[in-house]
Design a protein around this motif. Structure first.
Motif, PDB file in Angstrom:
ATOM      1  N   MET A  30       0.922  -1.135  -0.113  1.00  0.00           N
ATOM      2  CA  MET A  30      -0.013  -0.021  -0.055  1.00  0.00           C
ATOM      3  C   MET A  30       0.889   1.304   0.087  1.00  0.00           C
ATOM      4  SD  MET A  30      -2.789  -0.999   2.552  1.00  0.00           S
ATOM      5  CE  MET A  30      -4.151   0.245   2.077  1.00  0.00           C
ATOM      6  N   HIS A  31       0.317   2.425  -0.327  1.00  0.00           N
ATOM      7  CA  HIS A  31       1.037   3.670  -0.517  1.00  0.00           C
ATOM      8  C   HIS A  31       1.323   4.179   1.014  1.00  0.00           C
ATOM      9  CE1 HIS A  31       2.103   7.433  -2.875  1.00  0.00           C
ATOM     10  NE2 HIS A  31       2.281   7.851  -1.819  1.00  0.00           N
ATOM     11  N   ARG A  32       2.468   4.406   1.301  1.00  0.00           N
ATOM     12  CA  ARG A  32       3.079   4.791   2.662  1.00  0.00           C
ATOM     13  C   ARG A  32       3.041   6.228   2.447  1.00  0.00           C
ATOM     14  NH1 ARG A  32       8.056   0.888   1.952  1.00  0.00           N
ATOM     15  NH2 ARG A  32       8.152   2.406  -0.088  1.00  0.00           N
ATOM     16  N   ILE A  33       2.144   6.749   3.462  1.00  0.00           N
ATOM     17  CA  ILE A  33       2.196   8.363   3.728  1.00  0.00           C
ATOM     18  C   ILE A  33       2.902   8.537   4.988  1.00  0.00           C
ATOM     19  CG2 ILE A  33       0.787  10.307   3.791  1.00  0.00           C
ATOM     20  CD1 ILE A  33      -1.430   9.136   2.204  1.00  0.00           C
ATOM     21  N   VAL A  34       3.793   9.250   5.186  1.00  0.00           N
ATOM     22  CA  VAL A  34       4.439   9.584   6.520  1.00  0.00           C
ATOM     23  C   VAL A  34       4.240  11.254   6.989  1.00  0.00           C
ATOM     24  CG1 VAL A  34       6.546   9.313   8.090  1.00  0.00           C
ATOM     25  CG2 VAL A  34       5.889   7.689   6.388  1.00  0.00           C
ATOM     26  N   VAL A  35       3.680  11.653   7.861  1.00  0.00           N
ATOM     27  CA  VAL A  35       3.668  12.867   8.387  1.00  0.00           C
ATOM     28  C   VAL A  35       4.512  13.164   9.657  1.00  0.00           C
ATOM     29  CG1 VAL A  35       2.256  14.578   9.033  1.00  0.00           C
ATOM     30  CG2 VAL A  35       1.225  12.878   7.479  1.00  0.00           C
ATOM     31  N   VAL A  36       5.523  13.766   9.380  1.00  0.00           N
ATOM     32  CA  VAL A  36       6.532  14.100  10.535  1.00  0.00           C
ATOM     33  C   VAL A  36       6.053  15.437  11.281  1.00  0.00           C
ATOM     34  CG1 VAL A  36       8.960  14.415  11.293  1.00  0.00           C
ATOM     35  CG2 VAL A  36       8.384  12.854   9.294  1.00  0.00           C
ATOM     36  N   GLY A  37       5.766  15.224  12.507  1.00  0.00           N
ATOM     37  CA  GLY A  37       5.313  16.453  13.243  1.00  0.00           C
ATOM     38  C   GLY A  37       3.970  16.423  13.766  1.00  0.00           C
ATOM     39  N   GLU A  66      -8.662   8.847   8.442  1.00  0.00           N
ATOM     40  CA  GLU A  66     -10.235   8.788   8.335  1.00  0.00           C
ATOM     41  C   GLU A  66     -10.318   8.101   6.833  1.00  0.00           C
ATOM     42  OE1 GLU A  66     -11.721  12.203   9.980  1.00  0.00           O
ATOM     43  OE2 GLU A  66     -11.793  11.289  12.027  1.00  0.00           O
ATOM     44  N   LYS A  67      -9.723   8.907   5.914  1.00  0.00           N
ATOM     45  CA  LYS A  67     -10.018   8.919   4.481  1.00  0.00           C
ATOM     46  C   LYS A  67      -9.396   7.497   3.736  1.00  0.00           C
ATOM     47  CE  LYS A  67     -10.404  12.035   0.405  1.00  0.00           C
ATOM     48  NZ  LYS A  67     -11.891  11.978   0.255  1.00  0.00           N
ATOM     49  N   PHE A  68      -8.195   7.442   4.018  1.00  0.00           N
ATOM     50  CA  PHE A  68      -7.350   6.474   3.123  1.00  0.00           C
ATOM     51  C   PHE A  68      -6.894   5.110   4.202  1.00  0.00           C
ATOM     52  CE2 PHE A  68      -6.273  10.505   1.185  1.00  0.00           C
ATOM     53  CZ  PHE A  68      -7.018  10.470   0.231  1.00  0.00           C
ATOM     54  N   GLY A  69      -6.832   5.261   5.526  1.00  0.00           N
ATOM     55  CA  GLY A  69      -6.416   4.447   6.242  1.00  0.00           C
ATOM     56  C   GLY A  69      -7.063   3.258   6.677  1.00  0.00           C
ATOM     57  N   ARG A  70      -6.804   2.182   7.742  1.00  0.00           N
ATOM     58  CA  ARG A  70      -7.620   1.136   8.062  1.00  0.00           C
ATOM     59  C   ARG A  70      -7.850   0.180   6.733  1.00  0.00           C
ATOM     60  NH1 ARG A  70     -11.281   4.764  10.923  1.00  0.00           N
ATOM     61  NH2 ARG A  70     -10.880   4.845  13.261  1.00  0.00           N
ATOM     62  N   GLY A  71      -6.514   0.006   5.923  1.00  0.00           N
ATOM     63  CA  GLY A  71      -6.633  -0.833   5.004  1.00  0.00           C
ATOM     64  C   GLY A  71      -7.075  -0.244   3.712  1.00  0.00           C
ATOM     65  N   LYS A  72      -7.672   0.673   3.457  1.00  0.00           N
ATOM     66  CA  LYS A  72      -8.485   1.271   2.445  1.00  0.00           C
ATOM     67  C   LYS A  72      -7.488   1.631   1.446  1.00  0.00           C
ATOM     68  CE  LYS A  72     -12.018   3.600   5.507  1.00  0.00           C
ATOM     69  NZ  LYS A  72     -12.409   4.898   5.851  1.00  0.00           N
ATOM     70  N   THR A  73      -6.812   2.761   1.198  1.00  0.00           N
ATOM     71  CA  THR A  73      -6.014   3.043   0.081  1.00  0.00           C
ATOM     72  C   THR A  73      -4.581   3.070   0.559  1.00  0.00           C
ATOM     73  OG1 THR A  73      -7.776   4.244  -0.692  1.00  0.00           O
ATOM     74  CG2 THR A  73      -5.694   4.730  -1.641  1.00  0.00           C
ATOM     75  N   ALA A  74      -4.248   3.602   1.847  1.00  0.00           N
ATOM     76  CA  ALA A  74      -2.785   3.877   1.997  1.00  0.00           C
ATOM     77  C   ALA A  74      -2.568   3.558   3.543  1.00  0.00           C
ATOM     78  CB  ALA A  74      -2.644   5.398   1.734  1.00  0.00           C
ATOM     79  N   ILE A  77      -3.178  15.060  -1.916  1.00  0.00           N
ATOM     80  CA  ILE A  77      -2.709  13.719  -1.617  1.00  0.00           C
ATOM     81  C   ILE A  77      -3.879  12.577  -2.089  1.00  0.00           C
ATOM     82  CG2 ILE A  77      -2.052  11.741  -0.059  1.00  0.00           C
ATOM     83  CD1 ILE A  77      -0.719  14.060   1.765  1.00  0.00           C
ATOM     84  N   ALA A  78      -4.828  13.017  -2.244  1.00  0.00           N
ATOM     85  CA  ALA A  78      -5.959  12.459  -2.783  1.00  0.00           C
ATOM     86  C   ALA A  78      -5.859  12.207  -4.451  1.00  0.00           C
ATOM     87  CB  ALA A  78      -7.353  12.657  -2.297  1.00  0.00           C
ATOM     88  N   ALA A  79      -5.622  13.391  -4.844  1.00  0.00           N
ATOM     89  CA  ALA A  79      -5.182  13.600  -6.217  1.00  0.00           C
ATOM     90  C   ALA A  79      -3.887  12.930  -6.634  1.00  0.00           C
ATOM     91  CB  ALA A  79      -5.160  15.014  -6.530  1.00  0.00           C
ATOM     92  N   ARG A  80      -2.828  12.974  -5.910  1.00  0.00           N
ATOM     93  CA  ARG A  80      -1.752  12.208  -6.132  1.00  0.00           C
ATOM     94  C   ARG A  80      -1.796  10.615  -5.946  1.00  0.00           C
ATOM     95  NH1 ARG A  80       3.906  12.423  -5.510  1.00  0.00           N
ATOM     96  NH2 ARG A  80       4.910  10.746  -4.058  1.00  0.00           N
ATOM     97  N   LEU A  81      -2.852  10.091  -5.132  1.00  0.00           N
ATOM     98  CA  LEU A  81      -2.968   8.869  -5.174  1.00  0.00           C
ATOM     99  C   LEU A  81      -3.582   8.310  -6.454  1.00  0.00           C
ATOM    100  CD1 LEU A  81      -3.874   8.340  -1.301  1.00  0.00           C
ATOM    101  CD2 LEU A  81      -1.809   7.718  -2.584  1.00  0.00           C
TER     102      LEU A  81
END
Length: 441
Positions: A1-8, A22-30, A352-356
């Protein structure tokens, strides 16, 4: 899955991780991961209330791990120390254990892979090379610093009380001198909150200290007026309110040196200071200038384009205080304010939704809704801007206080939703209604 890392995990970073989870997690998209050096979050504008002793930070702190569990992202504790853009990996420093936790490291140094990286590590205090500033002042960047100031304040009051009551040859009335370097929003709000604290020092048994005459508060500003980033009318109204609170303002006289018990200015003035707070400026953390060639400006801020992508690497985004983002309408840069971080976090969810989906990214446009400054229980001042009112409107008093409080409610809503915000507001009012009030004479 696409890995999104937010630092901070500041206001912007935590809001972004929550919305992405909420939008992409829990195994949905990323797979969404939030990284922060601390295990808990507190809204930074509240730190001046913690420093003044008028707020218990534990009632407003949020556990990152709990937030991650409920909103579909992962939390990793650690401090960013290196970046490899070729392998797309971060290096996180080891997390040391507290002395009562057995010493050593709780977590070792680790690597963390990413596909999309978002840097939101905020800012740190800028001492501008002033001699003694870093060694002899307290900044208000963390809860630990705010609580350190509170302990120093109480210790200074207790020493003054003890010296005044000793009955010896030096038992003349002693004063406590507090100096605040920097008259931006943080410095101004802290001065008013400290005056409120001084008026309820009887709760600590310090009955003989006169809250106005014996606790002296001085704000020192290098520029010609306080709140230099806000309209002059807001600055003037705030100055008048602070004068009524017996807060002294020293403007147009930069600090030249800070000593353990006094502050020296360029004009030669010596301002006594039992405790000195430094709130004179910010800069991005130094680590940003070491991240595998990412372009930064003179304040170490990541230089980003209109999509908030780094000018160096399109796989890396940055926002908030740690990013330098152009504001074409003003021929300037987006200011380091909470409202900017909130707008950018909301924008990045869409970007990020557009990027995915491999779609073109939208362009960020900052809207200035004005600024508000809280003077605690005494008042608030500010200016509102935007299409809703058709320009700029000066506000003060109760309405401004309500608007200022709503900023925090918006932050809580972004993290937990409307119902949790309403419950939090109700609980806060119940706590305030049960706190005994001290009658002053």
């Amino acid at each position: 899955m696409h890995r999104i890392v937010v630092v901070g995990g500041g206001a912007g970073g935590l809001e972004l991780a929550t919305k992405l989870g909420e939008k992409f997690g829990r195994g949905k998209t990323a797979r969404v991961t939030l990284v922060d050096r601390y295990p808990t979050h507190i809204w930074k504008p509240l730190l001046h209330e913690v420093a003044a002793g008028s707020m218990d930070p534990s009632t407003h702190q949020l556990e990152y791990a709990a937030q991650a569990h409920w909103h579909g992202f992962e939390f990793v504790q650690g401090e960013l120390i290196a970046l490899d853009r070729v392998t797309r990996t971060l290096t996180l420093a080891a997390v040391p254990a507290a002395p009562d936790e057995g010493g050593g490291d709780l977590l070792p140094q680790r690597s963390l892979p990413y596909d999309t990286l978002v840097l939101a590590i905020g800012s740190t205090t800028h001492f501008f090379g002033v001699p003694g500033a870093q060694e002899n002042t307290i900044a208000l960047d963390t809860v630990e610093q705010a609580e350190r100031f509170r302990r120093r304040l109480l210790a200074a009051c207790m020493r003054a009380e003890s010296a005044s009551a000793s009955g010896g040859p030096d038992s003349a009335k002693h004063q406590v001198h507090l100096a605040i370097v920097g008259a931006g929003a943080t410095g101004v709000e802290l001065s008013a909150e400290l005056r409120n604290t001084a008026q309820v020092l009887g709760a600590y048994g310090l009955h003989s200290l006169d809250p106005k005459k014996d606790i002296r508060i001085t704000i020192i500003e290098a520029g010609p007026r306080i709140l230099p980033a806000l309209p002059e009318r807001v600055s003037t109204a705030t100055s008048e309110l602070l004068a009524k609170l017996d807060v002294e303002i020293s403007a147009g006289d930069p600090v030249s040196e800070v000593r353990s018990n006094e502050v020296l200015t360029r004009s030669g003035r010596v301002i006594p200071a039992d405790v000195t707070v430094w709130a004179a400026g910010i800069k991005a953390p130094a680590v940003l200038g070491t991240l595998d060639g990412l372009a930064v400006n003179r304040l170490n801020q990541i230089q980003v384009g209109p999509t908030l992508q780094s000018e160096t690497d399109p796989n890396i985004f940055a926002f908030g205080d740690c990013a330098s983002c152009a504001w074409p309408e003003r021929k300037s840069f987006v200011p380091p304010r909470a409202q900017a971080a909130h707008q950018q976090a909301s924008f990045l969810v869409k970007a990020i939704a557009a990027r995915l989906k491999d779609q073109p990214l939208p362009v960020f446009a900052y809207r200035d809704f004005g600024s508000l400054v809280s003077l605690g229980v005494f008042s608030a001042v500010g200016n509102l801007m935007g299409g809703l009112i058709g320009g700029s409107m000066f506000i003060e008093g109760l309405f401004a206080r309500i608007m200022y409080t709503s900023l925090y409610r918006m932050h809580v809503t972004a993290l937990h939703g409307v119902w949790r915000m309403l419950l939090d507001t109700l609980a806060h009012r119940l706590r305030r209604s049960t706190v005994p009030r001290v009658k002053l004479h």
